[in-house]
Design an enzyme around this catalytic site. Sequence first.
Site, PDB file in Angstrom:
ATOM      1  N   HIS A 101       0.839  -1.202   0.000  1.00 23.23           N
ATOM      2  CA  HIS A 101       0.000   0.000   0.000  1.00 23.23           C
ATOM      3  C   HIS A 101       0.875   1.253   0.000  1.00 23.23           C
ATOM      4  O   HIS A 101       0.633   2.192  -0.776  1.00 23.23           O
ATOM      5  CB  HIS A 101      -0.900  -0.032   1.242  1.00 23.23           C
ATOM      6  CG  HIS A 101      -1.699   1.221   1.464  1.00 23.23           C
ATOM      7  ND1 HIS A 101      -3.009   1.357   1.040  1.00 23.23           N
ATOM      8  CD2 HIS A 101      -1.371   2.393   2.071  1.00 23.23           C
ATOM      9  CE1 HIS A 101      -3.446   2.563   1.377  1.00 23.23           C
ATOM     10  NE2 HIS A 101      -2.475   3.208   2.007  1.00 23.23           N
ATOM     11  N   GLU A 102       1.894   1.273   0.865  1.00 24.24           N
ATOM     12  CA  GLU A 102       2.766   2.450   0.953  1.00 24.24           C
ATOM     13  C   GLU A 102       3.615   2.625  -0.300  1.00 24.24           C
ATOM     14  O   GLU A 102       3.812   3.742  -0.781  1.00 24.24           O
ATOM     15  CB  GLU A 102       3.660   2.354   2.197  1.00 24.24           C
ATOM     16  CG  GLU A 102       2.909   2.267   3.518  1.00 24.24           C
ATOM     17  CD  GLU A 102       1.933   3.406   3.729  1.00 24.24           C
ATOM     18  OE1 GLU A 102       2.164   4.501   3.172  1.00 24.24           O
ATOM     19  OE2 GLU A 102       0.933   3.203   4.434  1.00 24.24           O
TER      20      GLU A 102
ATOM     21  N   HIS B  80       1.593   4.263  -2.889  1.00 25.69           N
ATOM     22  CA  HIS B  80       1.532   5.723  -2.688  1.00 25.69           C
ATOM     23  C   HIS B  80       2.740   6.390  -3.359  1.00 25.69           C
ATOM     24  O   HIS B  80       2.603   7.410  -4.042  1.00 25.69           O
ATOM     25  CB  HIS B  80       1.565   6.058  -1.193  1.00 25.69           C
ATOM     26  CG  HIS B  80       0.215   6.106  -0.548  1.00 25.69           C
ATOM     27  ND1 HIS B  80      -0.856   6.778  -1.085  1.00 25.69           N
ATOM     28  CD2 HIS B  80      -0.233   5.565   0.623  1.00 25.69           C
ATOM     29  CE1 HIS B  80      -1.907   6.658  -0.294  1.00 25.69           C
ATOM     30  NE2 HIS B  80      -1.565   5.927   0.753  1.00 25.69           N
TER      31      HIS B  80
ATOM     32  N   GLU C 127      -6.267   6.926  -1.220  1.00 24.30           N
ATOM     33  CA  GLU C 127      -6.216   5.723  -0.389  1.00 24.30           C
ATOM     34  C   GLU C 127      -6.827   4.543  -1.118  1.00 24.30           C
ATOM     35  O   GLU C 127      -6.306   3.421  -1.059  1.00 24.30           O
ATOM     36  CB  GLU C 127      -6.946   5.965   0.943  1.00 24.30           C
ATOM     37  CG  GLU C 127      -6.218   6.900   1.893  1.00 24.30           C
ATOM     38  CD  GLU C 127      -4.812   6.425   2.204  1.00 24.30           C
ATOM     39  OE1 GLU C 127      -4.605   5.215   2.432  1.00 24.30           O
ATOM     40  OE2 GLU C 127      -3.904   7.279   2.207  1.00 24.30           O
TER      41      GLU C 127
END
Length: 293
Positions: free
Chosen positions: A147-148, A151, A224
Site C-alpha cells: 500500500h505504501e 503511494h 487511499e
Amino acid sequence: MKRIFLFVVTNLAILLVLSITLRLLGVDRMLDEQGVGINYNSLLVMAAVIGFGGSLISLAMSKWSAKRMTGAVVIEQPSDPTERWLVETVRRQAERVGIGMPEVAIYEAPDMNAFATGMNRNEALVAVSTGLLQAMTKDEIEGVLAHEISHVANGDMVTLALIQGVVNTFVIFLSRVIGHFVDRVIFKTEREYGPAFMVTTLIAQMVLGILASIIVMWFSRQREFRADAGGAQLAGRNKMIAALERLQRRHEPSQLPERLEAFGISGGEGGLRTLFMSHPPLEVRIAALRAMT
C-alpha cells in the site's frame, strides 16, 4: 475536531508567515496602485507564491521532518531477520513498480501504522511502527508495505502538495478580494487599507480554509482507494484485505503526528466527519477491495 483544527491552523500559519514576508518586501503595495481599485493580476501572483510556497516547503522537508517527528530510525544494515525481511520486501516491491529503493525505517509506537513520504518517488521513505511489526503477520505487513509503495509509485505526496498549493492560492486570493470589498465599499476607506481589511481577510481566510480542506481531504481519500488497489496488485488482494481487517479488529487511535496522519495506513470514520478525514472508513475500503475484478 482537534485534527481539523490543527490541519487548518498549520496551513494558515504557513500562509501568514509568507504573507508577512511579502508585505515586508513591499509586494502588497503593488496591489493598491490604482487608488480604490485592486490589481487582480498582482494579487493572483502573490497568492500563488504564498500558496504554493507553503506546500512546496512542507514537501521538501517531508522526509526530514517525518523522521524527527516520529523518531524513525532508518535501517542502514539489517540487524535481525525481521529487518532483513522488511528491507527485501520493500526492495522487491519497489523494483516491481519501477521506483528507486526507498529508505526503510522503524519507529517506536504502540499502534499499528506505517507511512510513506518524500518529494521524489525515487528517494522516498517508508516507515513502519513497532506496534505493526508485533501485531501483524508477515502477509499482512506485506500488504501494508505494498500500500505504501503504491503511494510512492503514484506520486501521491507530490500531487497532494500541488493540490494543497492550488487550494491555498484561491483561499488567499478570494479572502483578500472579500477584505478589499468590505474595506472599500462598506467602510468607504479611500487610502491604504483600514482595519476592516485585515479583520475581514483573516476571517474569510479561516472560513475558506475550512471549506478548502474538504476538497483536499476528498482527494486524500481517493488516493487511499488507489493505494489499496495498488497494494492488492503488488501483494495480492487477500493480503491487502487481511491487513485492513486486522486494523479494523484492533481499531485504536493513531499515534502519528497530526501532519503525518494523511500518510498513514489507518484512519477514517463514518458520518459527517468523513468530509474532514484523510482516509475512508476501513469497512468501505475493504468492500472496495472485495468488489475488485
